[in-house]
Every structure is written in C-alpha cells, then in structure tokens.
Design a protein around this motif. Sequence first.
Motif, PDB file in Angstrom:
ATOM      1  N   HIS A   1      29.106-144.901  27.885  1.00 17.65           N
ATOM      2  CA  HIS A   1      28.113-143.819  27.842  1.00 17.65           C
ATOM      3  C   HIS A   1      27.698-143.400  29.262  1.00 17.65           C
ATOM      4  CE1 HIS A   1      24.949-141.239  26.650  1.00 17.65           C
ATOM      5  NE2 HIS A   1      23.974-142.110  26.551  1.00 17.65           N
ATOM      6  N   PRO A   2      28.646-142.799  30.008  1.00 20.04           N
ATOM      7  CA  PRO A   2      28.259-142.180  31.286  1.00 20.04           C
ATOM      8  C   PRO A   2      27.534-140.881  30.951  1.00 20.04           C
ATOM      9  CG  PRO A   2      30.622-141.905  30.915  1.00 20.04           C
ATOM     10  CD  PRO A   2      30.068-142.613  29.715  1.00 20.04           C
ATOM     11  N   VAL A   3      26.220-140.924  31.043  1.00 19.82           N
ATOM     12  CA  VAL A   3      25.331-139.979  30.375  1.00 19.82           C
ATOM     13  C   VAL A   3      25.805-138.527  30.389  1.00 19.82           C
ATOM     14  CG1 VAL A   3      23.019-138.990  30.532  1.00 19.82           C
ATOM     15  CG2 VAL A   3      23.331-141.467  30.585  1.00 19.82           C
ATOM     16  N   GLY A   4      26.025-137.972  31.579  1.00 20.39           N
ATOM     17  CA  GLY A   4      26.370-136.552  31.675  1.00 20.39           C
ATOM     18  C   GLY A   4      27.739-136.221  31.123  1.00 20.39           C
ATOM     19  N   ALA A   5      28.589-137.217  30.931  1.00 23.86           N
ATOM     20  CA  ALA A   5      29.951-136.992  30.450  1.00 23.86           C
ATOM     21  C   ALA A   5      30.086-137.168  28.947  1.00 23.86           C
ATOM     22  CB  ALA A   5      30.919-137.940  31.163  1.00 23.86           C
ATOM     23  N   THR A   6      29.142-137.862  28.335  1.00 20.25           N
ATOM     24  CA  THR A   6      29.303-138.267  26.932  1.00 20.25           C
ATOM     25  C   THR A   6      29.539-137.106  25.975  1.00 20.25           C
ATOM     26  OG1 THR A   6      28.247-140.426  27.047  1.00 20.25           O
ATOM     27  CG2 THR A   6      27.981-139.218  24.978  1.00 20.25           C
ATOM     28  N   GLY A   7      28.747-136.064  26.078  1.00 18.41           N
ATOM     29  CA  GLY A   7      28.898-134.933  25.156  1.00 18.41           C
ATOM     30  C   GLY A   7      30.288-134.324  25.214  1.00 18.41           C
ATOM     31  N   LEU A   8      30.870-134.315  26.401  1.00 17.37           N
ATOM     32  CA  LEU A   8      32.205-133.744  26.554  1.00 17.37           C
ATOM     33  C   LEU A   8      33.291-134.710  26.090  1.00 17.37           C
ATOM     34  CD1 LEU A   8      31.311-131.903  29.778  1.00 17.37           C
ATOM     35  CD2 LEU A   8      32.229-130.809  27.724  1.00 17.37           C
ATOM     36  N   ALA A   9      33.046-136.001  26.218  1.00 19.59           N
ATOM     37  CA  ALA A   9      34.000-136.982  25.674  1.00 19.59           C
ATOM     38  C   ALA A   9      34.037-136.879  24.156  1.00 19.59           C
ATOM     39  CB  ALA A   9      33.611-138.393  26.107  1.00 19.59           C
ATOM     40  N   GLN A  10      32.875-136.670  23.540  1.00 21.23           N
ATOM     41  CA  GLN A  10      32.838-136.479  22.084  1.00 21.23           C
ATOM     42  C   GLN A  10      33.665-135.257  21.685  1.00 21.23           C
ATOM     43  OE1 GLN A  10      28.514-136.137  21.618  1.00 21.23           O
ATOM     44  NE2 GLN A  10      28.452-138.144  20.628  1.00 21.23           N
ATOM     45  N   LEU A  11      33.473-134.165  22.408  1.00 25.25           N
ATOM     46  CA  LEU A  11      34.210-132.932  22.093  1.00 25.25           C
ATOM     47  C   LEU A  11      35.712-133.118  22.329  1.00 25.25           C
ATOM     48  CD1 LEU A  11      31.505-130.581  23.556  1.00 25.25           C
ATOM     49  CD2 LEU A  11      32.452-130.322  21.253  1.00 25.25           C
ATOM     50  N   ALA A  12      36.073-133.821  23.409  1.00 26.19           N
ATOM     51  CA  ALA A  12      37.492-134.064  23.684  1.00 26.19           C
ATOM     52  C   ALA A  12      38.120-134.856  22.537  1.00 26.19           C
ATOM     53  CB  ALA A  12      37.651-134.813  25.010  1.00 26.19           C
ATOM     54  N   GLU A  13      37.403-135.864  22.052  1.00 29.53           N
ATOM     55  CA  GLU A  13      37.938-136.684  20.959  1.00 29.53           C
ATOM     56  C   GLU A  13      38.189-135.826  19.712  1.00 29.53           C
ATOM     57  OE1 GLU A  13      38.997-139.727  20.945  1.00 29.53           O
ATOM     58  OE2 GLU A  13      39.314-139.988  18.787  1.00 29.53           O
ATOM     59  N   ILE A  14      37.236-134.962  19.391  1.00 32.77           N
ATOM     60  CA  ILE A  14      37.417-134.115  18.200  1.00 32.77           C
ATOM     61  C   ILE A  14      38.588-133.154  18.407  1.00 32.77           C
ATOM     62  CG2 ILE A  14      36.346-132.342  16.734  1.00 32.77           C
ATOM     63  CD1 ILE A  14      35.229-135.138  16.218  1.00 32.77           C
ATOM     64  N   VAL A  15      38.729-132.621  19.617  1.00 33.56           N
ATOM     65  CA  VAL A  15      39.868-131.733  19.892  1.00 33.56           C
ATOM     66  C   VAL A  15      41.180-132.483  19.674  1.00 33.56           C
ATOM     67  CG1 VAL A  15      41.101-130.498  21.741  1.00 33.56           C
ATOM     68  CG2 VAL A  15      38.634-130.145  21.427  1.00 33.56           C
ATOM     69  N   TRP A  16      41.277-133.687  20.212  1.00 33.60           N
ATOM     70  CA  TRP A  16      42.506-134.473  20.009  1.00 33.60           C
ATOM     71  C   TRP A  16      42.752-134.738  18.524  1.00 33.60           C
ATOM     72  CZ3 TRP A  16      40.371-137.822  24.487  1.00 33.60           C
ATOM     73  CH2 TRP A  16      40.839-137.323  25.710  1.00 33.60           C
ATOM     74  N   GLN A  17      41.690-135.058  17.808  1.00 36.47           N
ATOM     75  CA  GLN A  17      41.823-135.334  16.372  1.00 36.47           C
ATOM     76  C   GLN A  17      42.330-134.087  15.628  1.00 36.47           C
ATOM     77  OE1 GLN A  17      41.551-138.129  14.696  1.00 36.47           O
ATOM     78  NE2 GLN A  17      40.599-139.509  16.195  1.00 36.47           N
ATOM     79  N   LEU A  18      41.772-132.923  15.954  1.00 33.48           N
ATOM     80  CA  LEU A  18      42.162-131.712  15.214  1.00 33.48           C
ATOM     81  C   LEU A  18      43.581-131.269  15.573  1.00 33.48           C
ATOM     82  CD1 LEU A  18      38.882-129.568  15.228  1.00 33.48           C
ATOM     83  CD2 LEU A  18      39.606-131.385  13.665  1.00 33.48           C
ATOM     84  N   ARG A  19      44.032-131.649  16.742  1.00 32.85           N
ATOM     85  CA  ARG A  19      45.410-131.324  17.138  1.00 32.85           C
ATOM     86  C   ARG A  19      46.420-132.375  16.661  1.00 32.85           C
ATOM     87  NH1 ARG A  19      45.126-131.071  23.357  1.00 32.85           N
ATOM     88  NH2 ARG A  19      43.879-129.247  23.855  1.00 32.85           N
TER      89      ARG A  19
END
Lengths: 398, 398
Positions: free
Chosen positions: A343-361
Amino acid sequence: MNRVVVVGVGMTRFGKQPERSLKELAREATRAALEDAGIRELAIEAAFVSNAMAGAIWRQESVRGQVFLSGTELAGIPMFNVENACASGSTAFHLACLSVLSGMYDTVLVLGVEKMIHPDKDRTFRAFEGATDVESLWAFPGGGGRSRQSMFMDYYAEEARRHMELYGTPVEIFASIAAKNSRHGALNPYAQYQVPQTVESVMASRVVSDPLRLLMCSPLSDGAAAAIVAREKTARRWTSRPVFVAGSVVLSALTGPASGGTEKKRSNVERAAERVYAQAGLGPRDLDVLEVHDAAAPGELWAYEQLGLCSPGEGARLVESGDTALGGSVPVNPGGGLIARGHPVGATGLAQLAEIVWQLRGEAGARQVEGARTGLTQNAGGFLEGDSAAVSLHVLTR
Amino acid sequence: MNRVVVVGVGMTRFGKQPERSLKELAREATRAALEDAGIRELAIEAAFVSNAMAGAIWRQESVRGQVFLSGTELAGIPMFNVENACASGSTAFHLACLSVLSGMYDTVLVLGVEKMIHPDKDRTFRAFEGATDVESLWAFPGGGGRSRQSMFMDYYAEEARRHMELYGTPVEIFASIAAKNSRHGALNPYAQYQVPQTVESVMASRVVSDPLRLLMCSPLSDGAAAAIVAREKTARRWTSRPVFVAGSVVLSALTGPASGGTEKKRSNVERAAERVYAQAGLGPRDLDVLEVHDAAAPGELWAYEQLGLCSPGEGARLVESGDTALGGSVPVNPGGGLIARGHPVGATGLAQLAEIVWQLRGEAGARQVEGARTGLTQNAGGFLEGDSAAVSLHVLTR
C-alpha cells in the motif's frame, strides 16, 4: 458518461525499496504504461500525478510531478499534482478522465508514486496524521495520547468490533479475508508479499489493535503505478484491447450538519456506489471482479456490504461461501489487495485500476478471473468524523 | 475552447492574520464567492482546492479541502486537492474549467487558501524549499549554504542582473514597478499593503539580494480567494454579468533533454502565451488589463516581454512610458500585484482572476480600468532548471 479508454497500465513491484528514489519508481511505472500502450512520450499531452506523503517524509512539498518526471521527455507538458490521502491515485484518474472528456487533452498520463520507507519511521507516521483534521487529532476515537502509528488501525479495529457485536461476526472472518488476499498476492509478481497465509497463521501474528492482527493490516510500501487514458477515437488507433471507463466517482466525507447526524449518515462508499452504478448503467450483480480498499481486512468486509455484493451483516457469510476468492463467483482483490500487494499510498488507486485492466484483457496470468468483462475499484483515503475523507469508485468494462 | 463562465468571485483581505485559521479564511472567501454568484452551497457540485504550504507549515499534509470545508454545507461533494506551488490557484482553476467542459459537473467551486505566518518562521522557509527539487537544493544557483529565506529572491536577483547587463536596464526600473503596484494596492481594500511608495522609498528599503530591495519583493501573507465557474447555459440563469474563460493553459518546466539546452530554451511563459492567445483567438494588443506574477518586481518586467506587451529588452521603456500604470493604455496589476496585494501562495492565482473579473464587470472602484473587456492572468510556481516549475495563463473576456 462518454467513453474514455484506458490504453495502457504499468507498475513497479511494491515493497520495501530503500535503494530506489521516487524518481526511479515514477519513471519505471511510467515507462511500463507507455510500453503497454505502445506509444511514445510525445503522445502524452498532460500528466496527473498522485502522491500523498513526499512532503512529510521527503520534504518534497510542491511540484512533485514536475520533480519526479524532470529530465524525461515528458518534461514541459501540463502537470497536475493531486492529493486525496490514500485515495489520491483514483482521484487523479478521475480528473484525467474529465480532462479527456473536456476535449482539452486527448491522451494523458496518470501516475501514482509513494516512498514510505524512511530510516526515521516517525516521519512516515506523521504523514498519516496529516490525513485527518490535525486540529482535532487528539479528539480521535479513543482519545489523545495513542500511538501515531496505530491511529488508522485503531479506527479499523473499532469499526470491526462494532460489526462483531452487531452481527456476531467472528474475528476469524477477518483472518480469512487476509489469508485469501495473501493467496492471491502469491500469484502476483508485483505484490510485496507473495507468501500464502492461513487463517491460523494470520491469527497467530501479533495483535496491532484488537481484534486486528498484523497480517490483517496493509504494510508500509514503496512503489508506483501508472495508467494512460485517451478519448475513444484516438485509442482505437493504438489498442485492439480497449478497456472503457464506464463510471468514475469521487466523493468526500459528510461532516457537520450536512451529515444528518452520525446515526443516519450513509457512508461515503454507499453514496458513491449509487452514483457509479447509475453512471455505468449496471449493479453489483453485474460485476465479475473487484479491487477494494482493504487497508485492513475489515475494510473488505464493509466494502462487500456497502457496494451491495451482499446485504448488511451478510459479509461474513459471503467470505465463508468462498465466492470472493479466485475461482468463486465474484473474486475480490485478485491482485492481493492492499494487504498482500502492498500500500504505497499515492500509487494504490492506480494499482487497483491496473489489476482490473489486466483482468478484463485476460492478461492476469495465474490469478486470472475467467471471462471477466466488468470490474470495479474502490479506493478510500483519510478520515473525518467517522468516515473516509475521500472515496473514489470506478467501473471498467471491455 | 467552449465557454466556461465565471459566475462569482470573492476573497479575504490578504495580510498577516495570525488569529485566523485556515478554515476561517477558506470559509470567508467561499461565502463571498457564493454571495457574489447569488447561489447557495447546494448548487456547487465539486470543489477544487488549492494550497501549497499547509503540510510543511501546519502539518495538514492531506485532504486539505475536506478539512478546510468540513462542517459546511459543501461537505460531502467531490473535493480535489491541487498543488503547483505558487501557481496552485490558477492550476486548480484550469482543472475546474476542464471539469465543467467535461459535462460531469455543472457548477464548481475553486478555492485557494494559505496561512504562511507561523511563530516558527523556519517552517515557512522550509515550505519554500519544497518548491524546487529538494535533491538538488544545494545545486541551486550560487551553490549551497545560502539562506533558505532568500532562495527564490536570489533567483529573481540573478535574472534581474542578467537583464540589467544585457539591456542596460537601470535598477530604478524595478523600483518604479514596485512603486506603481503599491499605488494600485493603496486603492484595493483587499491588499495587504495600502500605502503608496515612491521610487525613492523603494530604493531606500534594505537590500534583500542585490539588486532587489525589500519593497520590490512580495511579502509572506495569510489569505484566501475563491471563484465559482459554471457552464454557460447554467450561468445564464444566475448572472447578467457573465465573464467568459476564453483561454486556459498550464505548462511545466522544460528540463533535461526536452529543454534543448539552456540557451535555446523558451521560457514557460512564452510557450504558454502562444497557446493561450491561440485558444482565445487574440494577441497581446487586444488585452485591456493584466494581473502578472510579480513575486519580485523583475518578474513583472519579464512578463511584459514574454507575454508580448513589448519586445525583449524593451520592458524598461514600457515602464517609463506609464502605459502599464492605471490610466495607461494597458494597466498591469491594478490590484497591487503580489508585491502590494500580498502573496498567500495557494490563493494568489485566484486573487488575480478575481481582480480581472471585477475589472471586466466594471466593479473595481477606484482602481477601475475604464472599459476593460479582455484581461489576462499570469501565475507561476516553483523552480526547476532555471525556469518556473509550473506556469498558468488565463484570458477572460466579457
């Protein structure tokens, strides 16, 4: 909403990386997102940069994005430094989407970076203090004098005890969530912790703030994550795997008279969920995969109930059913969540979005949710009058 | 660009206000802007909050907007904390305009607030350090070891000496600019300093960093300023005095290879001016009034040349002509500029915009520029590799 497309995502591994600078982390994630999109720096017209703690920890109080990206080919473009505590990353993503919808910018970078590990740990704890109203710091639940380290964990613990009393939720449910996320993290090469835990090993770790055990809590982390968003027409030129932003919401804590009193108050997440489902034209039953804000394990349980995956008080039953684990009907935190991915605070929201992008692809490898078409991220930050100061939800579809 | 309308502006008086909190300042400016627009809090759908120093000075590192506006009727709406050093206010305004153009929000608040006066002055100076790359702090022009207080003034002084050598600009020109702005400030009830100075009194004040005298430099200040922007269709319901945003630009410092070398590098302001004039479909000769970033008096001289009010090297002649004083052909800083109005960092960009709005509406009282129809604001922040880290220009028209 009109269609904004995520054309690239990237991240560093999360973890303790004392030898790497904020600049190095920022640049690695940016490069990864550019490569993923298959575009050059020159195509990027603006950058939204999320960071919450570089001021308190590293004294980089201002122009953080310009500093992190100085000397790169991105230098010179419009840069926007965005902060919303642990929800900074998703807030920056929301503003990036608006900027594309505005017609002013066509293709923009969203970058989140945080370096929390400092030889002087007190600096990191002081940064956490700044995520609530510092004037009322000593009116924090439980009163003054408590350790600054455990401030947010005390809040999670208090809410966890309330859930246990109200619904008879056993403490092992929280251990079960943590164990699930550690199993997921073990399948994620970007995760800080890649060692599967069991309910027993989680319960055996030391008590941080009763009923929370250490392994139920997200760690301090260094890392960066990035996304590139573009308007649909442009995106079609670059990607044959578009992921669409179907809903994007940011809300703040209801405080004072606006809250209608503590009892009646709907949580930030409940209010935001109503909005984001309306924007996306779907409901919780349409979700195939979620990344939610498990800064501590109880946070994931509340997310189940507040996002409508189950009714209030039914969260424990949902955990027990296994439906939210990989292989279940609606996997939650396949990337490991904040607990295992870090949980690197400022990066977390974007890591969540990256994970969902990978999942949807369909690119999530061993942790792939088969056939995922629709995903949701929930990111929260700060604390004011019994709720998160900021919350942000996104719905992505392919 | 499409039409965004400024429907209300407001500000506190700027100055040393040790007895007033960030919350009080923020709320006074917000209330003033709402009253000016003639609308209620309920009409505001999002808030863009600009602040640069509350972390370093007051330890409020995160969720600043949520804290400053907690307990008001605005609590609960989306809030975005935006930072770009001394250009934070205009950067927040730019993002607010984009958010309205996006169609996501109809009417939004932009709030800038800063409280720089702290009993421990070192905290304020440390905040200034954070507006450059802290890793390279000791590589600052002139080398390490210099006073943190004068860091930015040393930069202005060095550039001023360069101008004097290159073009034979006499030091009294800078005193003349400062005296002009003090005369303007004496007509502005919101200004920190309302005492007219002369070239002689400015020259007689103590040397801060040769050739800069104290009265050529902006002071430390507390204060807040706010604006409400809306899409045109909505704005028409509320105001019969619309002020349109005809151009809105933010750019960052060119650094590293992107800069093309120090010699060839065009300044941030030159690059931004080209963009904003193209957006607005006009040029410098069409401007009736400007508010520019005179953090020190030489900054105003450079603005003349870089914005195209005159050719490079002709700034001194423009000052001597009196054209940029009230009563001249193109008054600059009628509100007193940063030197006289004061410079509460996060609020400055919005105070500049408020002044131009009043001027275009014909409401600027004793400092009114007769018949002003088109105005420009120039706001700059931070320092990287010999230029401002961020710059923002806006063109407003009626």
